[in-house]
Design a protein around this motif. Sequence first.
Motif, mmCIF file in Angstrom:
data_model
loop_
_atom_site.group_PDB
_atom_site.id
_atom_site.type_symbol
_atom_site.label_atom_id
_atom_site.label_comp_id
_atom_site.label_asym_id
_atom_site.label_seq_id
_atom_site.Cartn_x
_atom_site.Cartn_y
_atom_site.Cartn_z
ATOM 1 N N GLY A 91 -76.248 61.330 34.165
ATOM 2 C CA GLY A 91 -76.337 62.503 33.301
ATOM 3 C C GLY A 91 -74.983 62.986 32.842
ATOM 4 O O GLY A 91 -74.800 63.368 31.676
ATOM 5 N N ALA A 94 -73.575 60.610 30.152
ATOM 6 C CA ALA A 94 -74.212 60.848 28.854
ATOM 7 C C ALA A 94 -73.743 62.159 28.237
ATOM 8 O O ALA A 94 -73.544 62.255 27.015
ATOM 9 C CB ALA A 94 -75.732 60.854 29.009
ATOM 10 N N SER A 95 -73.538 63.187 29.050
ATOM 11 C CA SER A 95 -73.049 64.466 28.534
ATOM 12 C C SER A 95 -71.632 64.332 27.986
ATOM 13 O O SER A 95 -71.292 64.939 26.961
ATOM 14 C CB SER A 95 -73.075 65.527 29.639
ATOM 15 O OG SER A 95 -74.392 65.961 29.909
ATOM 16 N N LEU A 146 -74.891 68.279 33.260
ATOM 17 C CA LEU A 146 -75.853 67.315 32.722
ATOM 18 C C LEU A 146 -76.520 67.796 31.431
ATOM 19 O O LEU A 146 -77.288 67.036 30.823
ATOM 20 C CB LEU A 146 -76.946 67.035 33.752
ATOM 21 C CG LEU A 146 -76.683 65.972 34.809
ATOM 22 C CD1 LEU A 146 -75.479 66.315 35.678
ATOM 23 C CD2 LEU A 146 -77.913 65.794 35.695
ATOM 24 N N CYS A 149 -76.843 65.664 28.131
ATOM 25 C CA CYS A 149 -77.157 64.238 28.321
ATOM 26 C C CYS A 149 -78.214 63.724 27.352
ATOM 27 O O CYS A 149 -78.434 62.521 27.249
ATOM 28 C CB CYS A 149 -77.597 63.973 29.756
ATOM 29 S SG CYS A 149 -79.241 64.606 30.166
#
Length: 229
Positions: A91, A94-95, A146, A149
């Motif tokens: 997460g 992706a963030s 997160l 994300c």
Amino acid sequence: MLKQKLSTPQIYDDLHMQLVTAQIPQGQKMRSERLREDYDCSANTIREVLFRLASEGLVIFEDQRGFRARPTDPERLHYLAKFRIMLEQEGATASIQHGGLEWEAQLAASHHKLSHIERKLTDTPLSGNTLKLWSLAELEFHDTLLSACDSPFLRSSYRRTYDQFRQQKIMQPKYGYHPENIAEHHAIVTAALDRDAHACRVAIYEHMKRNLRDGGASGVLHPDAERAG
């Protein structure tokens, strides 16, 4: 217990917080009739809330025996910690890829709040009120990490895992505040704001490894071990 009239979501939130912060001791029976009286609500409302908490892993339901708070289990804590590390690393990565200036500002703000509370905890006894305040601030920080994300499923899975982890962690016999949390959270936020995904994954592992069965000695979830594999 509370005496004012609460809505079903408020009853859920109150019991959820008590379970996550171990105000309801491990294995304790959660008697529907007693809870119905405490919250001044119907038996159906209490059963609805308890079944929801059971579906989230915080409560156990057994036929003929009813509901009880989930007991502590070192093995369960290990696997929850392991899964939490994996979800948080993915997460956060992706963030870092998708998050913008607003995400950075929210993350910095949540870290500032958490850091302030943690510094106070170095010389303040960990009472029920401070535990709740700290728990909420730590959740806010990790959830914000997160939040960009772009995967609602990952975030919901993480939240369920996080809540179960906190319940198990707080119920451990030697549970207490770790002063090193301050430096560990600082390492996470610094790496995230520097857009260094690898360093952030390392910082998350270093923050969580004490909760693994071997104390992280095997280094299996360490990002460098992932690269080597």
